[in-house]
Design an enzyme around this catalytic site. Structure first.
Site, mmCIF file in Angstrom:
data_model
loop_
_atom_site.group_PDB
_atom_site.id
_atom_site.type_symbol
_atom_site.label_atom_id
_atom_site.label_comp_id
_atom_site.label_asym_id
_atom_site.label_seq_id
_atom_site.Cartn_x
_atom_site.Cartn_y
_atom_site.Cartn_z
ATOM 1 C CB SER B 67 1.176 0.602 -3.851
ATOM 2 O OG SER B 67 1.269 -0.640 -4.511
ATOM 3 C CB ILE B 68 4.841 3.488 -7.963
ATOM 4 C CG1 ILE B 68 3.624 3.699 -8.873
ATOM 5 C CG2 ILE B 68 6.105 3.279 -8.768
ATOM 6 C CD1 ILE B 68 3.232 2.540 -9.734
ATOM 7 C CG ASN B 123 6.197 13.233 -3.084
ATOM 8 O OD1 ASN B 123 5.257 13.345 -2.295
ATOM 9 N ND2 ASN B 123 6.323 12.207 -3.886
ATOM 10 C CB CYS B 126 5.128 9.565 -1.582
ATOM 11 S SG CYS B 126 4.905 7.947 -2.339
ATOM 12 C CE LYS B 160 1.684 15.787 -5.632
ATOM 13 N NZ LYS B 160 2.020 15.002 -6.835
ATOM 14 N N GLY B 212 -7.465 10.202 -9.695
ATOM 15 C CA GLY B 212 -8.438 10.227 -10.786
ATOM 16 C C GLY B 212 -9.690 10.999 -10.420
ATOM 17 N N GLY B 238 -5.644 17.021 -8.740
ATOM 18 C CA GLY B 238 -6.602 16.023 -8.262
ATOM 19 C C GLY B 238 -7.695 15.739 -9.271
ATOM 20 N N GLY B 239 -7.522 14.689 -10.051
ATOM 21 C CA GLY B 239 -8.570 14.221 -10.945
ATOM 22 C C GLY B 239 -8.901 15.126 -12.111
#
Lengths: 292, 299
Positions: B67-68, B123, B126, B160, B212, B238-239
């Site tokens: 949660s930047i 983006n 987010c 995105k 991840g 995605g991961g």
């Protein structure tokens, strides 16, 4: 900073939940400074996913790097199960180390305050401080008693059994005092009580306090350093992902001061900003940190 | 062997792109950045944002939450400092922008149009700046945001998308109709974790985004869905940890892929993925990567 494959030379339990990891690395041992850390991938698989940041405990010749760590979660637990001969992926050295200063100081000019596992990275610092403090100014004859000029190390722990690094500091020629919360060894109480006593008595012309340990202790040490107007450097810990300042995942609040006008008077206005423990730290000045 | 692909007007020498917020010039000491297809810079907003309170990270089984909160120094700092540092490394740079309003997005796009960035990723997804719904949770807002930005710039525009929707096809289509040159998907999933002893959230912002390996199979299915819906290129995210993951996305229809969380674990992972893709093509005797895009055999 390098990404390296290292082979474990030793990974043994020291006492309780504390383990010592040793590996050979010429690059790390030559370039690392006290207070810097490494990011270790503790398993080859996806669990745990992220690297673990660990402080460098000491460098012993030739080229042997030691990390002293406490098993506190999945990552350190997995690390404790790795065996000699196995290979780990390491990134380091990371972060800025302690500011060691350059002047040759008088007696007791440096006090190291360690709490719990926080003693580990301060041993590396003591390794580097020793020649600095012990050397008399150039062109003068050293008349000081042999005990002067040595760093003073105050080690705090809950009990005698949880005490770390006493021998390492003594072997480096430091003056060591012990404090345990239950009084099972040394003084009884908190290491910060002893720090106050020290600042009140024999070491009044202190140069710098260097400290590492639990957050509550760091906060208390920072408070004391302000009260006694003694510069103090804190080595902080935080959850991290990248370790290099990319992910912005390990913020700490620090004061920022900028001049502004209040009426006709110029004053310093204090606000705060986030800095990253990995890239901007992990060492911070006690007077810049904002405690939450 | 030809690994190059085209996304809008950007020609990538290979399909491997470093994802926004997971990569930076800081990695220059550890990885040959010049060999990447492109780098998407950390998302910028018009004005600086201080980001969310700590803790900002939690590790979850084989994954992580963040949660930047879009901490960034703003557009001007990007143009003055961050972009030149990237350009010195001779890697195509895609800017990533975010805003609460379409007007602000346009302003960002207009200013970036005059810079050396190769493209702009919007983006719209987010999860860490909440003011109601995300732009990419509303098809009309998605369409409108893309349309406005396209008006403001000649650069390649990539939308995105968020996975936090019932049907990704609707949103891929909305972006396409708005004029997007490509869509990139997915951003992180809304997620949280709790300290049961203290009964407190483990993130300072209470909730965050999951990334991840755990999200890879879901992301792959969304890329497949979008591939069957739109004609513009899809960038799969995605991961992705290995070249095998990357190939799955490409076979399911991704023209290019982005690597995010994996950079934290192995900063050299992007270069290893590029090598792996080349070896795969040699092994399969395929000389052009384009032949593999969307090559999934379903019968």
């Amino acid at each position: 900073m390098n990404q390296l494959k290292i082979k474990i030379s030793e990974n043994i339990r020291v006492s309780g939940n504390y383990f010592r990891l040793k590996f050979r690395s010429e690059q790390l041992s030559k370039t690392a400074r006290p207070g810097q850390f490494i990011e270790l991938k503790v398993t080859d698989g996806l669990e745990p996913l992220l690297r673990k940041p660990l402080g460098i405990h000491r460098i012993i010749s030739p080229n042997m790097v030691e990390v002293l760590y406490e098993v506190i979660g999945k990552g350190t637990e997995a690390l404790s199960k790795r065996s000699p001969g196995e290979v780990l992926d390491v990134i380091g050295p990371l972060g800025n180390g302690f500011d060691l200063g350059s002047r040759v100081e008088g007696p007791g000019s440096r006090v190291l305050v360690a709490g719990g596992i926080g003693a580990a990275p301060l041993v590396f610092l003591a390794q580097k401080l020793r020649p600095l403090s012990a050397k008399p100014p150039e062109g003068t004859i050293d008349h000081r008693p042999s005990t002067l000029g040595r760093p003073l190390v105050l080690i705090g722990a809950k009990t005698k059994d949880a005490l770390l690094c006493e021998k390492e500091f003594k072997d480096l020629g430091c003056n060591v005092s012990i404090v345990t919360e239950d009084g099972s060894k040394g003084h009884k109480g908190f290491v910060t009580d002893l720090l106050k006593k020290v600042l009140n008595t024999q070491y009044s012309i202190l140069n710098t306090i260097y400290t590492c340990g639990p957050k509550s202790m760091l906060k208390a040490v920072a408070h004391i350093s302000t009260k006694y107007r003694t510069p103090c450097q804190l080595l902080l810990e935080e959850y991290m992902a990248c370790g290099v300042g990319v992910c912005l995942g390990c913020p700490i609040k620090v004061k920022t001061q900028y001049p502004c006008l209040a009426g006709r008077q110029a004053i310093l206005n204090t606000q705060y900003q986030y800095k990253m423990v990995c890239k901007d730290g992990p060492v911070f000045r006690a007077d810049e940190v904002i405690w939450e | 062997m030809n690994t190059s692909v085209k996304v809008g007007r950007i020609r990538l020498k290979n399909p491997v792109i470093a994802a926004s917020g997971t990569f930076g010039v800081e990695y220059n000491e550890l990885v040959d950045i010049e060999s990447l297809g492109a780098v998407v810079a950390k998302t910028i907003t018009l004005n600086a944002r201080e980001g969310n309170p700590p803790p900002r990270l939690v590790e979850t089984p084989a994954g992580m939450l963040n949660s930047i909160g879009l901490e960034n120094a703003g557009l001007q700092d990007f143009i003055n400092k961050k972009l030149p540092a990237y350009l010195k490394l001779k890697v195509p740079v895609i800017a990533s922008i975010s805003a609460e309003t379409a007007g602000e997005l346009m302003e960002l796009a207009k200013r970036l149009d005059k810079t050396a960035v190769e493209g702009i990723e919007l983006n719209l997804s987010c999860p860490n700046i909440r003011s109601g719904t995300l732009i990419s949770q509303d098809p009309k807002a998605t369409y409108e945001a893309v349309r406005q930005v396209k008006k403001a710039t000649e650069k390649t525009v990539i939308a995105k998308l968020s996975p936090n929707v019932t049907d990704i096809r609707v949103f891929a289509k909305a972006a396409e109709e708005g004029g997007a040159d490509a869509v990139s998907l997915i951003n992180t999933f809304f997620a949280m974790a709790v300290d049961i002893e203290k009964r407190r959230p483990l993130l300072g912002n209470i909730t965050g985004g999951l990334s991840g390996p755990p999200i890879k199979p879901i992301a792959l299915k969304m890329v497949w869905d979008a591939f069957n819906e739109v004609d513009i290129p899809i960038i799969g995210i995605g991961g992705i940890m290995t070249y095998k993951d990357a190939m799955e996305f490409i076979i399911c229809g991704a023209t290019a892929i982005q690597v995010g969380t994996a950079n934290f674990i192995n900063p050299q992972v992007t270069v290893e993925i590029i090598d792996g893709i080349r070896q795969y093509m040699t092994r399969k005797n395929i000389n052009s990567l384009k032949k593999l895009i969307g090559s999934l055999e379903v019968r």
